[in-house]
Design a protein around this motif. Structure first.
Motif, PDB file in Angstrom:
ATOM      1  N   ARG A  24       0.865  -1.186   0.000  1.00 28.65           N
ATOM      2  CA  ARG A  24       0.000   0.000   0.000  1.00 28.65           C
ATOM      3  C   ARG A  24       0.892   1.222   0.000  1.00 28.65           C
ATOM      4  NH1 ARG A  24      -3.561  -1.237   5.224  1.00 28.65           N
ATOM      5  NH2 ARG A  24      -1.477  -1.518   6.029  1.00 28.65           N
ATOM      6  N   ARG A  25       0.561   2.193  -0.859  1.00 33.50           N
ATOM      7  CA  ARG A  25       1.355   3.411  -0.948  1.00 33.50           C
ATOM      8  C   ARG A  25       0.439   4.607  -1.128  1.00 33.50           C
ATOM      9  NH1 ARG A  25       2.780   7.151  -4.186  1.00 33.50           N
ATOM     10  NH2 ARG A  25       1.636   6.247  -5.912  1.00 33.50           N
ATOM     11  N   LEU A  26       0.758   5.651  -0.424  1.00 34.13           N
ATOM     12  CA  LEU A  26       0.103   6.945  -0.612  1.00 34.13           C
ATOM     13  C   LEU A  26       1.197   7.992  -0.615  1.00 34.13           C
ATOM     14  CD1 LEU A  26      -2.974   6.858   1.801  1.00 34.13           C
ATOM     15  CD2 LEU A  26      -3.031   6.959  -0.673  1.00 34.13           C
ATOM     16  N   SER A  27       1.208   8.839  -1.635  1.00 31.81           N
ATOM     17  CA  SER A  27       2.240   9.880  -1.665  1.00 31.81           C
ATOM     18  C   SER A  27       1.959  10.963  -0.633  1.00 31.81           C
ATOM     19  CB  SER A  27       2.374  10.476  -3.063  1.00 31.81           C
ATOM     20  OG  SER A  27       1.138  10.963  -3.507  1.00 31.81           O
ATOM     21  N   ARG A  28       0.678  11.198  -0.364  1.00 34.79           N
ATOM     22  CA  ARG A  28       0.306  12.178   0.663  1.00 34.79           C
ATOM     23  C   ARG A  28      -0.909  11.664   1.407  1.00 34.79           C
ATOM     24  NH1 ARG A  28       1.622  16.187  -3.413  1.00 34.79           N
ATOM     25  NH2 ARG A  28       3.550  17.184  -2.750  1.00 34.79           N
ATOM     26  N   SER A  34      -7.631   8.180  -0.664  1.00 34.46           N
ATOM     27  CA  SER A  34      -8.151   6.846  -0.389  1.00 34.46           C
ATOM     28  C   SER A  34      -7.534   6.369   0.920  1.00 34.46           C
ATOM     29  CB  SER A  34      -7.779   5.903  -1.529  1.00 34.46           C
ATOM     30  OG  SER A  34      -8.267   4.626  -1.296  1.00 34.46           O
ATOM     31  N   SER A  35      -8.353   6.016   1.861  1.00 34.98           N
ATOM     32  CA  SER A  35      -7.859   5.690   3.192  1.00 34.98           C
ATOM     33  C   SER A  35      -7.007   4.419   3.188  1.00 34.98           C
ATOM     34  CB  SER A  35      -9.029   5.508   4.146  1.00 34.98           C
ATOM     35  OG  SER A  35      -9.659   4.270   3.897  1.00 34.98           O
ATOM     36  N   PRO A  36      -6.065   4.329   4.117  1.00 36.19           N
ATOM     37  CA  PRO A  36      -5.275   3.102   4.244  1.00 36.19           C
ATOM     38  C   PRO A  36      -6.153   1.861   4.455  1.00 36.19           C
ATOM     39  CG  PRO A  36      -4.226   4.863   5.461  1.00 36.19           C
ATOM     40  CD  PRO A  36      -5.567   5.381   5.002  1.00 36.19           C
ATOM     41  N   GLU A  37      -7.227   2.000   5.200  1.00 35.29           N
ATOM     42  CA  GLU A  37      -8.121   0.865   5.438  1.00 35.29           C
ATOM     43  C   GLU A  37      -8.798   0.420   4.141  1.00 35.29           C
ATOM     44  OE1 GLU A  37      -9.833  -2.300   7.121  1.00 35.29           O
ATOM     45  OE2 GLU A  37      -8.270  -1.038   7.975  1.00 35.29           O
ATOM     46  N   ARG A  38      -9.202   1.374   3.322  1.00 33.09           N
ATOM     47  CA  ARG A  38      -9.827   1.025   2.039  1.00 33.09           C
ATOM     48  C   ARG A  38      -8.807   0.343   1.134  1.00 33.09           C
ATOM     49  NH1 ARG A  38     -13.141   5.641  -0.477  1.00 33.09           N
ATOM     50  NH2 ARG A  38     -11.438   6.589   0.624  1.00 33.09           N
ATOM     51  N   ILE A  54      -2.446 -12.970   2.114  1.00 36.22           N
ATOM     52  CA  ILE A  54      -1.409 -11.965   2.383  1.00 36.22           C
ATOM     53  C   ILE A  54      -0.575 -12.436   3.575  1.00 36.22           C
ATOM     54  CG2 ILE A  54      -0.976  -9.556   3.028  1.00 36.22           C
ATOM     55  CD1 ILE A  54      -2.197  -9.908   0.226  1.00 36.22           C
ATOM     56  N   ILE A  55       0.749 -12.501   3.363  1.00 40.66           N
ATOM     57  CA  ILE A  55       1.643 -12.944   4.439  1.00 40.66           C
ATOM     58  C   ILE A  55       2.329 -11.779   5.149  1.00 40.66           C
ATOM     59  CG2 ILE A  55       2.056 -15.187   3.396  1.00 40.66           C
ATOM     60  CD1 ILE A  55       4.859 -14.054   2.557  1.00 40.66           C
ATOM     61  N   GLY A  56       2.229 -10.583   4.579  1.00 44.73           N
ATOM     62  CA  GLY A  56       2.843  -9.410   5.190  1.00 44.73           C
ATOM     63  C   GLY A  56       2.459  -8.159   4.418  1.00 44.73           C
ATOM     64  N   TRP A  57       2.781  -7.022   5.009  1.00 46.81           N
ATOM     65  CA  TRP A  57       2.441  -5.735   4.404  1.00 46.81           C
ATOM     66  C   TRP A  57       3.693  -4.877   4.246  1.00 46.81           C
ATOM     67  CZ3 TRP A  57      -2.213  -4.821   2.393  1.00 46.81           C
ATOM     68  CH2 TRP A  57      -3.272  -5.626   2.805  1.00 46.81           C
ATOM     69  N   GLU A  62       3.409   8.560   2.473  1.00 50.62           N
ATOM     70  CA  GLU A  62       4.187   9.767   2.159  1.00 50.62           C
ATOM     71  C   GLU A  62       5.407   9.445   1.299  1.00 50.62           C
ATOM     72  OE1 GLU A  62       3.273  12.976   3.266  1.00 50.62           O
ATOM     73  OE2 GLU A  62       1.527  12.218   4.322  1.00 50.62           O
ATOM     74  N   VAL A  63       5.254   8.469   0.396  1.00 45.70           N
ATOM     75  CA  VAL A  63       6.339   8.078  -0.510  1.00 45.70           C
ATOM     76  C   VAL A  63       5.859   8.266  -1.944  1.00 45.70           C
ATOM     77  CG1 VAL A  63       7.792   6.173  -1.300  1.00 45.70           C
ATOM     78  CG2 VAL A  63       7.264   6.409   1.133  1.00 45.70           C
ATOM     79  N   SER A  64       6.657   8.938  -2.757  1.00 42.51           N
ATOM     80  CA  SER A  64       6.326   9.175  -4.154  1.00 42.51           C
ATOM     81  C   SER A  64       6.340   7.873  -4.942  1.00 42.51           C
ATOM     82  CB  SER A  64       7.345  10.143  -4.764  1.00 42.51           C
ATOM     83  OG  SER A  64       7.201  10.179  -6.169  1.00 42.51           O
ATOM     84  N   GLY A  65       5.457   7.773  -5.910  1.00 44.21           N
ATOM     85  CA  GLY A  65       5.439   6.614  -6.800  1.00 44.21           C
ATOM     86  C   GLY A  65       6.695   6.522  -7.646  1.00 44.21           C
ATOM     87  N   ALA A  66       7.422   7.633  -7.769  1.00 46.54           N
ATOM     88  CA  ALA A  66       8.663   7.636  -8.549  1.00 46.54           C
ATOM     89  C   ALA A  66       9.828   7.008  -7.773  1.00 46.54           C
ATOM     90  CB  ALA A  66       9.019   9.067  -8.945  1.00 46.54           C
TER      91      ALA A  66
END
Length: 80
Positions: A24-28, A34-38, A54-57, A62-66
């Motif tokens: 899961r990644r969100l830049s901001r 979109s919430s982390p839970e969603r 899923i065995i881990g996350w 706050e990390v850029s897709g680049a």
């Protein structure tokens, strides 16, 4: 997925060949995103749809897709 207990999709590695890493990644992180839970629910639903679990996350908030996936603190170790 209807009738699927999404909590049952998260379990330890069992060597079944259907073990996946949830990413899961969100830049901001902000209220309008979109919430982390969603995001968790989306990943679990996708895993369930192919009979996997899923065995881990590897969360990258706050990390850029680049950013190179290998250098992301939570994802890189899984890829090395």
């Amino acid at each position: 997925m209807r009738g699927t207990d999404l909590n049952a999709i998260e379990r330890p590695y069992d060597g079944s060949g259907k073990c996946l890493l949830g990413v899961r990644r969100l830049s901001r992180v902000k209220p309008a995103t979109s919430s982390p839970e969603r995001r968790r629910e989306n990943v679990l639903t996708a895993a369930a749809s192919v009979g996997a679990h899923i065995i881990g996350w590897a969360d990258a908030w706050e990390v850029s897709g680049a950013t190179d996936p290998v250098t992301r603190p939570s994802l890189g170790p899984w890829l090395r």
